[in-house]
Structure formats: C-alpha cells, structure tokens
Design an enzyme around this catalytic site. Structure first.
Site, mmCIF file in Angstrom:
data_model
loop_
_atom_site.group_PDB
_atom_site.id
_atom_site.type_symbol
_atom_site.label_atom_id
_atom_site.label_comp_id
_atom_site.label_asym_id
_atom_site.label_seq_id
_atom_site.Cartn_x
_atom_site.Cartn_y
_atom_site.Cartn_z
ATOM 1 N N ARG A 247 0.848 -1.188 0.000
ATOM 2 C CA ARG A 247 0.000 0.000 0.000
ATOM 3 C C ARG A 247 0.886 1.240 0.000
ATOM 4 N NH1 ARG A 247 -3.224 -2.350 -1.996
ATOM 5 N NH2 ARG A 247 -5.273 -3.060 -1.341
ATOM 6 N N GLU A 276 -2.965 7.826 -6.731
ATOM 7 C CA GLU A 276 -3.014 6.976 -7.918
ATOM 8 C C GLU A 276 -4.172 7.423 -8.806
ATOM 9 O OE1 GLU A 276 -3.143 2.878 -6.708
ATOM 10 O OE2 GLU A 276 -1.214 3.006 -5.665
ATOM 11 N N HIS A 296 0.529 0.165 -10.124
ATOM 12 C CA HIS A 296 -0.356 -0.677 -9.297
ATOM 13 C C HIS A 296 -0.887 -1.871 -10.097
ATOM 14 C CE1 HIS A 296 -3.141 -0.536 -5.538
ATOM 15 N NE2 HIS A 296 -2.832 -1.785 -5.874
#
Length: 331
Positions: A247, A276, A296
C-alpha cells in the site's frame, strides 16, 4: 438483476462476469457520482469496486443491508463509518492474488539488482554502457528482509529461498510458532530451515541494518501508515534496495526520495503510491533515476483477475441466497 462494476474491474473479469446467466454485470464509471446515480437509477442492491476512494454518495445510494464487493484486497478506499451507519456489508477477494503480487515483487527485485531498466533505457537511446555501470548481483549473495509475513510474504520467502537460495530476515508481530502452523509447517524450526530464515523479530529495527533488500508487505491501518519514514530509512543498511507492492501510504514518499537522492538506498521499486494515478506531493519520485515505478499492477494477471471475478460472483450468489456467514466478509 443488474450489478454495477467499476470499468477497470469489469474489463479484468469480463469473461467471468459475462458468463453468469441470472445476473447482469454492467461496467460503470469509477467516479462516485456516476456510480451512485447508476445504483439509484437501476435500484441496485450491490456493487463491485476497485481501488478508488469512496467517501460520499455511494453509501446513501445503496439500500440498507446492501453489499459492496471489493475486487481485490485493500479496503482503505471504503469509509467504514458510513458503511456501518448504513448497515452495509463489505467483502473482498483475498488469497487469489497472492501469487501474482509475490511474483511481481520478485521481478522488481531482479530488475533492481541487475539494472535491467537502466540497461534497457541505455540501449534504446543508442548507448552501450560500460560493464562497470551495470554490474549486478546474484540473488544468492543477498539477504532479503520481509516486513510483514502474511500470505504474500510467505510466498515471496519460498520463491526467494527455494528459487534463488537467498537468506531471509523476517519482521512480523505474529509468533513464529503460530505462523509455522498457519503455513503448514510442523514447527518453527522446520519453517525457518526450509525458508532460510535467519532471524524473526517483531521490531523491524532489529533487521533493517542487516538486509540487502527490504520488501514491505504490511496491511494499511492507522498504526502502519507512514511506517517507512525517515527514521526507518535511516536504519536501513546503506546501499540496500527497497520494494513496496503493498500500500502506498505505508511509505513516506518524501523520506524515500531523500534516501534515494542522498544515496542511502541504492535503488527502490514501487507499485503503489499515495496518489493513484501518481501525482507528486513535494518531491517528484519520477526524477529519481534509481527508482522503478509500476502503475499498481502487481495483482493484474489473467489468472488473478479470473479468480477475483469468480470470488466476487460466488460471494454475491451466497448473499442473494440469504447466506449469513459470507465468504471473505470484512464488515
């Protein structure tokens, strides 16, 4: 019955979602207003979400007792308070993406220690770097610290040890005997021997100065937010490499930028970020030449996506059939 699925997650699980006969899964914008309006318009009782953060209209759009299905694991994008106030249930899809994330982590490690991204860039730019500029390491020479020894951390340990003969250091609050039983080992000694675990501590400060590579796999909770700050990067061995596929908010990005630019770290690789899509807060990490950034995608494999979609469908069907103890129920 119509169930909205955020656009990206629908595309990932399209083959599975389209194969369900009694439920129509519809791709919808991940923007909260658009999603909430769709739910109200079609009187949806459940929805499937990705990594985006939802703070307002979503919770009032769903009926009380409704269901949110997280296509993935992390739930930091969900407002727990509103979830409970509206009596909504939340499930996720753990376990099915563990192998994909573990493999991506190892690929990032390999790319760092063998300077693969740098070599690729140089050749494509018409350069042929000297051997000394891209001399790397064999992984068997290096010691890997795994901070957070859960399901993903344990898979990484097996790959690192059994595939590359790496020595391991572990930081986890769990008792190693309990962890050994959880992962199918007879006892702590058997686990440590099989995985090459030299040390196991609850305090990461006991291992950071001894590791050539540090990979973080902690859950994001209030106690772990900003876990890797300046103080912890100061504890890391000079010239080490740092990996985060867990994370983004586990890491103080300013402290990481400083550790990279000042040479404390030889390099780092990140798959997750505070913002993000990525957006610089103060220091722009994209300017750090010794940093690899991926968007990601650690869990984004055909295999994991198919399994996550199947898990979503299975749990949704359970819920529609009135099952109280839902699989993977979080809240």
């Amino acid at each position: 019955m119509i169930i909205p699925v955020t656009q990206s997650e629908y595309q990932k699980g399209k083959q599975v979602f389209d194969s369900v006969s009694d439920i129509t899964f519809m791709p919808v914008s991940e923007q909260e207003n658009a999603l909430a309006n769709f739910i109200v318009q079609h009187q949806c009782k459940a929805c499937v979400l990705g990594v985006e953060h939802y703070r307002n209209k979503l919770y009032s759009a769903l009926p009380k007792g409704g269901l949110i299905l997280r296509f993935g694991v992390g739930i930091d994008g969900i407002d727990r308070k509103q979830l409970k106030e509206k009596n909504l249930k939340l499930v996720n899809t753990p376990d099915v993406l563990n192998r994909s994330v573990a493999e991506h982590t190892m690929f990032l490690i390999g790319s760092l220690v063998r300077h693969i991204s740098h070599g690729n860039e140089q050749v494509k730019n018409g350069n042929w770097p000297s051997t000394s500029d891209i001399t790397g390491y064999e992984l068997s020479e290096l010691t890997l610290a795994i901070v957070g020894f859960g399901r993903i951390g344990s898979i990484i340990a097996k790959i690192a040890r059994q595939g590359f003969q790496m020595d391991l250091l572990v930081c986890d609050v769990a008792d190693p005997t309990e962890a050994a039983h959880r992962f199918g080992y007879e006892n702590e000694k058997t686990m440590k021997t099989d995985l090459g675990i030299l040390e196991w501590h609850a305090n990461s400060g006991r291992i950071l100065s001894k590791a050539d590579i540090v990979s973080v796999h902690l859950p994001l909770i209030p106690a772990t937010e900003g876990y890797f700050n300046k103080a912890r990067f100061d504890q890391v061995k000079s010239g080490a490499y740092f990996i985060n596929t867990s994370r983004g908010k586990l890491v103080d990005e300013e402290a990481l930028a400083e550790a990279l630019t000042k040479g404390k770290l030889a390099g780092a690789a990140l798959d997750v970020f505070h913002n993000e899509p990525y957006k610089a807060v103060v220091s722009d990490l994209r300017k750090c030449k010794n940093l690899i950034m991926t968007p990601h995608v650690a869990s984004n494999t055909h295999t994991a996506n198919r399994k996550m979609a199947s898990s979503v469908v299975e749990t949704l069907v359970q819920w529609l059939n009135g099952v109280e103890e839902l699989k993977n129920l979080v809240i």
